[in-house]
Design a protein around this motif. Structure first.
Motif, PDB file in Angstrom:
ATOM      1  N   GLY A 150       3.349  -5.545  -4.224  1.00  0.00           N
ATOM      2  CA  GLY A 150       3.596  -6.386  -3.061  1.00  0.00           C
ATOM      3  C   GLY A 150       4.979  -6.990  -3.032  1.00  0.00           C
ATOM      4  N   GLU A 151       5.311  -7.526  -1.855  1.00  0.00           N
ATOM      5  CA  GLU A 151       6.572  -8.249  -1.682  1.00  0.00           C
ATOM      6  C   GLU A 151       6.380  -9.321  -0.614  1.00  0.00           C
ATOM      7  N   PHE A 152       7.185 -10.369  -0.703  1.00  0.00           N
ATOM      8  CA  PHE A 152       7.141 -11.412   0.311  1.00  0.00           C
ATOM      9  C   PHE A 152       7.878 -10.954   1.559  1.00  0.00           C
ATOM     10  N   VAL A 153       7.278 -11.208   2.706  1.00  0.00           N
ATOM     11  CA  VAL A 153       7.936 -10.993   3.989  1.00  0.00           C
ATOM     12  C   VAL A 153       8.321 -12.353   4.559  1.00  0.00           C
ATOM     13  N   VAL A 154       7.422 -13.331   4.394  1.00  0.00           N
ATOM     14  CA  VAL A 154       7.652 -14.697   4.876  1.00  0.00           C
ATOM     15  C   VAL A 154       7.158 -15.677   3.820  1.00  0.00           C
ATOM     16  N   ARG A 155       7.956 -16.707   3.567  1.00  0.00           N
ATOM     17  CA  ARG A 155       7.563 -17.870   2.768  1.00  0.00           C
ATOM     18  C   ARG A 155       8.204 -19.058   3.469  1.00  0.00           C
ATOM     19  N   GLN A 189       2.650 -11.489   2.791  1.00  0.00           N
ATOM     20  CA  GLN A 189       2.975 -10.561   1.718  1.00  0.00           C
ATOM     21  C   GLN A 189       2.681  -9.145   2.209  1.00  0.00           C
ATOM     22  N   ARG A 190       3.583  -8.191   1.914  1.00  0.00           N
ATOM     23  CA  ARG A 190       3.396  -6.808   2.343  1.00  0.00           C
ATOM     24  C   ARG A 190       3.006  -5.945   1.141  1.00  0.00           C
ATOM     25  N   PHE A 191       2.057  -5.031   1.376  1.00  0.00           N
ATOM     26  CA  PHE A 191       1.592  -4.089   0.364  1.00  0.00           C
ATOM     27  C   PHE A 191       1.581  -2.693   0.963  1.00  0.00           C
ATOM     28  N   PRO A 192       1.589  -1.661   0.120  1.00  0.00           N
ATOM     29  CA  PRO A 192       1.585  -0.302   0.658  1.00  0.00           C
ATOM     30  C   PRO A 192       0.345   0.016   1.495  1.00  0.00           C
ATOM     31  N   ALA A 222      -0.190  -2.910   4.620  1.00  0.00           N
ATOM     32  CA  ALA A 222      -1.141  -4.004   4.813  1.00  0.00           C
ATOM     33  C   ALA A 222      -0.454  -5.301   4.439  1.00  0.00           C
ATOM     34  N   TYR A 223      -0.903  -6.375   5.068  1.00  0.00           N
ATOM     35  CA  TYR A 223      -0.300  -7.690   4.868  1.00  0.00           C
ATOM     36  C   TYR A 223      -1.380  -8.701   4.528  1.00  0.00           C
ATOM     37  N   ALA A 269      -5.941  -1.408   0.177  1.00  0.00           N
ATOM     38  CA  ALA A 269      -6.516  -1.387  -1.173  1.00  0.00           C
ATOM     39  C   ALA A 269      -5.606  -2.114  -2.167  1.00  0.00           C
ATOM     40  N   SER A 270      -4.295  -1.934  -2.029  1.00  0.00           N
ATOM     41  CA  SER A 270      -3.341  -2.624  -2.908  1.00  0.00           C
ATOM     42  C   SER A 270      -3.365  -4.132  -2.676  1.00  0.00           C
ATOM     43  N   ALA A 271      -3.468  -4.531  -1.419  1.00  0.00           N
ATOM     44  CA  ALA A 271      -3.533  -5.953  -1.089  1.00  0.00           C
ATOM     45  C   ALA A 271      -4.804  -6.566  -1.668  1.00  0.00           C
ATOM     46  N   GLN A 272      -5.928  -5.891  -1.497  1.00  0.00           N
ATOM     47  CA  GLN A 272      -7.190  -6.386  -2.032  1.00  0.00           C
ATOM     48  C   GLN A 272      -7.159  -6.441  -3.552  1.00  0.00           C
ATOM     49  N   ALA A 273      -6.569  -5.433  -4.183  1.00  0.00           N
ATOM     50  CA  ALA A 273      -6.473  -5.409  -5.643  1.00  0.00           C
ATOM     51  C   ALA A 273      -5.646  -6.586  -6.154  1.00  0.00           C
ATOM     52  N   PHE A 274      -4.546  -6.909  -5.465  1.00  0.00           N
ATOM     53  CA  PHE A 274      -3.747  -8.073  -5.860  1.00  0.00           C
ATOM     54  C   PHE A 274      -4.578  -9.345  -5.736  1.00  0.00           C
ATOM     55  N   TYR A 275      -5.234  -9.516  -4.593  1.00  0.00           N
ATOM     56  CA  TYR A 275      -6.018 -10.731  -4.366  1.00  0.00           C
ATOM     57  C   TYR A 275      -7.127 -10.869  -5.404  1.00  0.00           C
TER      58      TYR A 275
END
Length: 94
Positions: free
Chosen positions: A33-38, A56-59, A3-4, A62-68
């Motif tokens: 997460g990790e940056f794909v584009v900045r 930003q890329r996440f596995p 997820a991104y 759910a991981s993306a939402q948890a970070f946000y």
């Protein structure tokens, strides 16, 4: 599925935005997460040109939402509330 988080930002206060970006980077480095584009430069084909584009890329979503939703990220967003406006979406893909 990966997820991104895709973020298009218009910056009103560069110093406050830089402080937010530094805090968000530190939080991302501690997450899944990790940056794909900045990027500050982009070729706009339609719509308004953003000042900053981040992907930003996440596995998974759910991981993306948890970070946000994380307290640290929400605190950093609140501290910089008037510094920028953003469009933020989570998308799944390869």
């Amino acid at each position: 599925m990966a997820a991104y988080i895709v973020i298009r930002t218009k910056v009103q206060d560069p110093e406050a935005h830089a402080a937010f970006a530094e805090a968000a980077t530190a939080l991302l480095e501690k997450s899944d997460g990790e940056f794909v584009v900045r990027a500050r430069e982009c070729a706009t084909l339609e719509g308004e040109t953003p000042d900053v584009v981040v992907v930003q890329r996440f596995p998974d979503a759910a991981s993306a939402q948890a970070f946000y939703d994380s307290p640290g990220h929400q605190q950093a967003l609140a501290a910089a509330a008037d510094a920028f406006t953003r469009e933020v979406v989570i998308v799944e893909g390869v």
